[in-house]
Design a protein around this motif. Sequence first.
Motif, PDB file in Angstrom:
ATOM      1  N   TRP A  67       0.827  -1.202   0.000  1.00  0.00           N
ATOM      2  CA  TRP A  67       0.000   0.000   0.000  1.00  0.00           C
ATOM      3  C   TRP A  67       0.866   1.259   0.000  1.00  0.00           C
ATOM      4  CZ3 TRP A  67      -4.806   1.467  -0.952  1.00  0.00           C
ATOM      5  CH2 TRP A  67      -5.219   2.736  -0.525  1.00  0.00           C
ATOM      6  N   ARG A  68       1.873   1.309   0.869  1.00  0.00           N
ATOM      7  CA  ARG A  68       2.753   2.482   0.936  1.00  0.00           C
ATOM      8  C   ARG A  68       3.518   2.654  -0.367  1.00  0.00           C
ATOM      9  NH1 ARG A  68       5.763   0.952   4.841  1.00  0.00           N
ATOM     10  NH2 ARG A  68       4.229   1.540   6.395  1.00  0.00           N
ATOM     11  N   HIS A  69       3.998   1.536  -0.930  1.00  0.00           N
ATOM     12  CA  HIS A  69       4.755   1.620  -2.181  1.00  0.00           C
ATOM     13  C   HIS A  69       3.901   2.197  -3.303  1.00  0.00           C
ATOM     14  CE1 HIS A  69       7.490   0.366  -5.436  1.00  0.00           C
ATOM     15  NE2 HIS A  69       6.387   0.034  -6.085  1.00  0.00           N
ATOM     16  N   VAL A  70       2.688   1.708  -3.441  1.00  0.00           N
ATOM     17  CA  VAL A  70       1.819   2.165  -4.522  1.00  0.00           C
ATOM     18  C   VAL A  70       1.400   3.614  -4.308  1.00  0.00           C
ATOM     19  CG1 VAL A  70      -0.438   1.858  -5.608  1.00  0.00           C
ATOM     20  CG2 VAL A  70       0.991  -0.131  -5.130  1.00  0.00           C
ATOM     21  N   VAL A  71       1.002   3.961  -3.111  1.00  0.00           N
ATOM     22  CA  VAL A  71       0.583   5.340  -2.814  1.00  0.00           C
ATOM     23  C   VAL A  71       1.733   6.308  -3.044  1.00  0.00           C
ATOM     24  CG1 VAL A  71      -0.148   6.908  -0.980  1.00  0.00           C
ATOM     25  CG2 VAL A  71      -1.279   4.698  -1.249  1.00  0.00           C
ATOM     26  N   ASP A  72       2.941   5.951  -2.592  1.00  0.00           N
ATOM     27  CA  ASP A  72       4.105   6.819  -2.804  1.00  0.00           C
ATOM     28  C   ASP A  72       4.379   6.999  -4.292  1.00  0.00           C
ATOM     29  OD1 ASP A  72       4.415   7.085  -0.111  1.00  0.00           O
ATOM     30  OD2 ASP A  72       6.128   5.728   0.066  1.00  0.00           O
ATOM     31  N   THR A  73       4.260   5.922  -5.063  1.00  0.00           N
ATOM     32  CA  THR A  73       4.484   6.010  -6.507  1.00  0.00           C
ATOM     33  C   THR A  73       3.494   6.948  -7.166  1.00  0.00           C
ATOM     34  OG1 THR A  73       5.377   3.755  -6.592  1.00  0.00           O
ATOM     35  CG2 THR A  73       4.577   4.691  -8.660  1.00  0.00           C
ATOM     36  N   LEU A  74       2.224   6.805  -6.817  1.00  0.00           N
ATOM     37  CA  LEU A  74       1.185   7.642  -7.417  1.00  0.00           C
ATOM     38  C   LEU A  74       1.301   9.091  -6.942  1.00  0.00           C
ATOM     39  CD1 LEU A  74      -1.865   5.207  -7.121  1.00  0.00           C
ATOM     40  CD2 LEU A  74      -0.459   5.677  -9.142  1.00  0.00           C
ATOM     41  N   THR A  75       1.671   9.293  -5.677  1.00  0.00           N
ATOM     42  CA  THR A  75       1.804  10.643  -5.127  1.00  0.00           C
ATOM     43  C   THR A  75       2.921  11.409  -5.823  1.00  0.00           C
ATOM     44  OG1 THR A  75       0.981   9.913  -2.970  1.00  0.00           O
ATOM     45  CG2 THR A  75       2.216  11.973  -3.022  1.00  0.00           C
ATOM     46  N   ARG A  76       3.987  10.687  -6.203  1.00  0.00           N
ATOM     47  CA  ARG A  76       5.114  11.331  -6.888  1.00  0.00           C
ATOM     48  C   ARG A  76       4.826  11.551  -8.372  1.00  0.00           C
ATOM     49  NH1 ARG A  76       8.100   7.451  -3.891  1.00  0.00           N
ATOM     50  NH2 ARG A  76       8.329   6.214  -5.821  1.00  0.00           N
ATOM     51  N   GLY A  77       3.616  11.233  -8.802  1.00  0.00           N
ATOM     52  CA  GLY A  77       3.241  11.467 -10.188  1.00  0.00           C
ATOM     53  C   GLY A  77       3.472  10.280 -11.097  1.00  0.00           C
ATOM     54  N   GLY A  78       3.859   9.140 -10.526  1.00  0.00           N
ATOM     55  CA  GLY A  78       4.071   7.951 -11.330  1.00  0.00           C
ATOM     56  C   GLY A  78       2.751   7.330 -11.759  1.00  0.00           C
ATOM     57  N   ARG A  79       2.831   6.471 -12.733  1.00  0.00           N
ATOM     58  CA  ARG A  79       1.629   5.787 -13.224  1.00  0.00           C
ATOM     59  C   ARG A  79       1.729   4.306 -12.899  1.00  0.00           C
ATOM     60  NH1 ARG A  79      -0.055   4.936 -19.603  1.00  0.00           N
ATOM     61  NH2 ARG A  79      -1.591   3.265 -19.216  1.00  0.00           N
ATOM     62  N   LEU A  80       0.624   3.739 -12.482  1.00  0.00           N
ATOM     63  CA  LEU A  80       0.549   2.307 -12.212  1.00  0.00           C
ATOM     64  C   LEU A  80      -0.828   1.812 -12.639  1.00  0.00           C
ATOM     65  CD1 LEU A  80       2.181   1.405  -8.750  1.00  0.00           C
ATOM     66  CD2 LEU A  80       2.715   0.447 -10.992  1.00  0.00           C
ATOM     67  N   ASP A  81      -0.836   0.725 -13.417  1.00  0.00           N
ATOM     68  CA  ASP A  81      -2.089   0.115 -13.843  1.00  0.00           C
ATOM     69  C   ASP A  81      -2.292  -1.274 -13.249  1.00  0.00           C
ATOM     70  OD1 ASP A  81      -2.818   2.253 -15.684  1.00  0.00           O
ATOM     71  OD2 ASP A  81      -1.177   1.513 -16.937  1.00  0.00           O
ATOM     72  N   TYR A  82      -1.189  -1.943 -12.898  1.00  0.00           N
ATOM     73  CA  TYR A  82      -1.302  -3.313 -12.404  1.00  0.00           C
ATOM     74  C   TYR A  82      -0.048  -3.695 -11.625  1.00  0.00           C
ATOM     75  CZ  TYR A  82       1.884  -4.549 -16.214  1.00  0.00           C
ATOM     76  OH  TYR A  82       2.967  -4.610 -17.043  1.00  0.00           O
ATOM     77  N   LEU A  83      -0.180  -4.741 -10.818  1.00  0.00           N
ATOM     78  CA  LEU A  83       0.938  -5.325 -10.080  1.00  0.00           C
ATOM     79  C   LEU A  83       1.027  -6.804 -10.430  1.00  0.00           C
ATOM     80  CD1 LEU A  83       0.314  -3.915  -6.466  1.00  0.00           C
ATOM     81  CD2 LEU A  83       1.452  -2.776  -8.394  1.00  0.00           C
ATOM     82  N   VAL A  84       2.238  -7.296 -10.617  1.00  0.00           N
ATOM     83  CA  VAL A  84       2.497  -8.725 -10.787  1.00  0.00           C
ATOM     84  C   VAL A  84       3.292  -9.176  -9.574  1.00  0.00           C
ATOM     85  CG1 VAL A  84       3.712 -10.468 -12.143  1.00  0.00           C
ATOM     86  CG2 VAL A  84       2.421  -8.666 -13.308  1.00  0.00           C
ATOM     87  N   CYS A  85       2.752 -10.140  -8.829  1.00  0.00           N
ATOM     88  CA  CYS A  85       3.342 -10.549  -7.550  1.00  0.00           C
ATOM     89  C   CYS A  85       3.663 -12.033  -7.577  1.00  0.00           C
ATOM     90  CB  CYS A  85       2.375 -10.248  -6.412  1.00  0.00           C
ATOM     91  SG  CYS A  85       1.861  -8.517  -6.334  1.00  0.00           S
ATOM     92  N   ASP A  86       4.955 -12.364  -7.687  1.00  0.00           N
ATOM     93  CA  ASP A  86       5.358 -13.762  -7.751  1.00  0.00           C
ATOM     94  C   ASP A  86       5.787 -14.257  -6.371  1.00  0.00           C
ATOM     95  OD1 ASP A  86       5.670 -16.148  -9.121  1.00  0.00           O
ATOM     96  OD2 ASP A  86       7.765 -15.771  -9.604  1.00  0.00           O
ATOM     97  N   GLU A  87       5.797 -15.585  -6.211  1.00  0.00           N
ATOM     98  CA  GLU A  87       6.128 -16.239  -4.925  1.00  0.00           C
ATOM     99  C   GLU A  87       5.227 -15.706  -3.808  1.00  0.00           C
ATOM    100  OE1 GLU A  87       7.958 -18.722  -5.062  1.00  0.00           O
ATOM    101  OE2 GLU A  87       9.343 -18.467  -6.737  1.00  0.00           O
TER     102      GLU A  87
END
Length: 229
Positions: A67-87
């Motif tokens: 949650w913190r990683h995604v929110v920080d990314t979006l707050t800094r103006g980054g774009r995210l559409d999906y996450l791929v989570c292995d293991e």
Amino acid sequence: MAELHFFTGTMDSGKSTLALQTNHNHAARGRVGHIFVTRDRAGRGLISSRLGLTHEAIEVDPGFSFWRHVVDTLTRGGRLDYLVCDEAQFYTGAQVEDLAKIVDELQLDVFAFGILTDFRTQLFPGSARLVELADRMHALQVEALCWCGKRATHNARTENGVMVVEGDVIVVGDIDQPTDPGQPTLAGVSEAETDVAYEVLCRQHHRRRLTAARARAVSLAPEQPLPFG
């Protein structure tokens, strides 16, 4: 609508290959995603497939917050559409809950890949929480095979060639292959002390603790009865 997907299968069923393919397919359509992994056999910050494919990834430690990683990314103006989570079987329950929250609150697709049960045939905590929370659960169609040719449904661990059903849940190893010389396992035991390997078996042979090596040994001694129990 965004969804939380959980793709599961035994070892050697192509989970990491599918994770990399999923990322490729979405990226090819202009979508932006992040790849996460933990304890991959290739080392920290890498996702690897037994077919030889590798990709850089973000390492997920026990204290990592999706949650913190995604929110920080979006707050800094980054774009995210999906996450791929292995293991994903190694994720904590709280981390899986973070993934569900990201889907619900931020409308990002999450594709999680992991083994369902450990070598004791018990659910991994991360996998158990994913079963409880995922919008969609997918059993991989590429079937791993037991040495007898039947569909493999169980993951077995061997230590110094002997199958075990007790011990630390997380120990780094590979299928039919010992850990790298001198490489510490997650249980803090070096290969010089314990040769750890994994093998997929059908339920019958997992219950009998009849690995491929033991089956070969039995076949060379026909006067000895097969172990039933």
